[in-house]
Design a protein around this motif. Structure first.
Motif: not given
Ligand SMILES: [Zn+2]
Length: 420
Positions: A221-226, A271-273, A316-318
């Motif tokens: 859902q949040h792009p940088p959270e690889v 960054w997030r959206h 799943f997130h980071s």
């Protein structure tokens, strides 16, 4: 005033808005985050910039790139300026750009973020491999919140990025590998704001007239959270493995996975959206965005299918540590307190790794809570440490998938499927 990195590392971790000590519900969120109507997004101009003498060049002209500007500060120091897609936004400053020089030389490269502080250790891509810089040699400026490090540049472009780049080529390669299995299917369930495909991967080996549980998995859902994204891919690989456990699991459970729900954000280095400037993980009540609506509409028919029952959801997130956010024990879910049971297995199977847990009520409009409110099932937000190496991510993820399969099989054996 400048400090070396190590002495301030503790300070940075302490200040991180998602640390378990400070994280209390919405407190880390910017104001008005649950208003998920479209917001203005500042475009990122894709271009090549050259500066200094001899010239150092940078480019953000590729998928996943983010670089707003580039300056020569003096003969040897260059500054990459990085802005988010819009404000307000969480501290998750993603960057990715290529850099090269007309001559072979070592420069000081400074990362400077607009209204944010440094978070991701830079990775340099050399020969297809992303390697983190030696962070002990880098200088963190706690006032300017910048990070400065030495980099050897030459006429061959080097990629500098916050995390490994998972562009369309990366994702398509993984998809074509996983969908070789006859029971793994891929389907387009919707279209993002910018017209990119929202995909569902399903694992289905159960017969139509047999009662089956459903496991729902959400990612990116949040792009940088690889790191969380990679964990979700290993997780699916383990669920579709040719082990006896996985085969048993697939005879009793379907898996519905949404591996990349924010393709616009990923491809544009957000960054997030998403492309409408909205945090997708605050839109699971109002469904103002096409990405969340696509998943909702794909899953709701389960409610009207008597022989299918959602047992569990994983999102799943980071963040800056490995941390689980379960639904608090006092909330009655089915299965009840499943996350708490599962965590104890993940911890004992990975005793060399630290995990934290913080429980929450179900009031916020996030994916996990929508799973609970819609299906009555338990669900978890599974945050993977930003800087975990890929081997450790794989180890945690595969062992976690195995204990999850065992536990869910146990829960299903004591479940009656009666829908009113
Ligand atoms: Zn996240």
């Amino acid at each position: 005033m400048k400090f070396f990195w190590l002495p301030v590392l503790l300070l940075i971790v302490g200040l991180n808005c998602t640390s378990s000590k400070e994280f209390t519900g919405f407190s880390y969120d910017p104001p008005d985050v649950t208003n998920t109507k479209d917001r203005e997004v500042k475009p990122q101009y894709r271009r090549i910039i050259g500066t200094g003498q001899p010239v150092v060049w940078v480019s953000n002209n590729f998928e996943g790139a983010r670089l707003s500007n580039f300056y020569a500060v003096n003969d040897s120091t260059f500054e990459a300026f990085i802005e988010p897609e819009n404000f307000p936004i969480n501290n998750s400053p993603w960057y990715a750009f290529k850099i090269w020089s007309d001559t072979v030389r070592t420069i000081s490269l400074r990362l400077n973020y607009k209204d944010a502080r440094h978070r991701y250790i830079p990775k340099i891509k050399i020969d297809e491999k992303f390697t983190p810089i030696d962070i002990e040699q880098a200088i963190y400026d706690s006032v300017g919140k910048t990070l400065e490090f030495k980099l050897k540049v030459d006429p061959k472009p080097k990629l500098v990025s916050a995390q490994i780049i998972t562009d369309n080529e990366f994702f398509d390669k993984w998809l074509s590998k996983i969908t070789k299995k006859p029971f793994v299917n891929i389907e387009q369930i919707g279209i993002s704001n910018l017209g990119n495909s929202i995909k569902e991967i399903s694992i289905n080996e159960v017969l139509n007239d047999k009662e089956a549980g459903v496991l729902v998995i959400m990612s990116r859902q949040h792009p940088p959270e690889v790191s969380g994204f990679l964990a979700s891919l290993f997780f699916i690989e383990e669920l579709s493995a040719e082990s006896e456990l996985a085969e048993n699991f697939r005879s009793e459970f379907k898996v519905r996975m949404f591996p990349l729900i924010n393709p616009d954000g990923v491809l544009n280095g957000h960054w997030r959206h998403n492309a409408a400037g909205v945090d997708l993980n605050r839109d699971w009540e109002n469904f103002n965005q096409p990405e969340t609506r696509a998943v909702r509409d794909a899953l709701l028919p389960i409610l009207k299918t008597p022989k299918r029952k959602v047992f569990y959801g994983i999102d799943f997130h980071s963040t800056n540590e490995n941390i689980f956010y379960p639904i608090e024990e006092s909330v009655k879910t089915y299965p009840d307190n499943f996350t708490q049971k599962w965590i104890s297995f993940i911890e004992s199977d990975n005793s060399d790794i630290e995990f934290a847990t913080e429980e929450f009520d179900t009031s916020s409009p996030i994916f996990k809570n929508w799973i609970f409110r819609t299906f009555g099932a338990d669900a978890v937000t599974f945050e993977v440490y930003d800087e975990l190496d890929i081997k450790t991510i794989e180890k945690i993820s595969r062992s976690a998938a195995q204990s999850l399969m065992r536990l869910l099989l146990g829960e299903k054996s004591k479940t009656r499927f009666n829908k009113n």
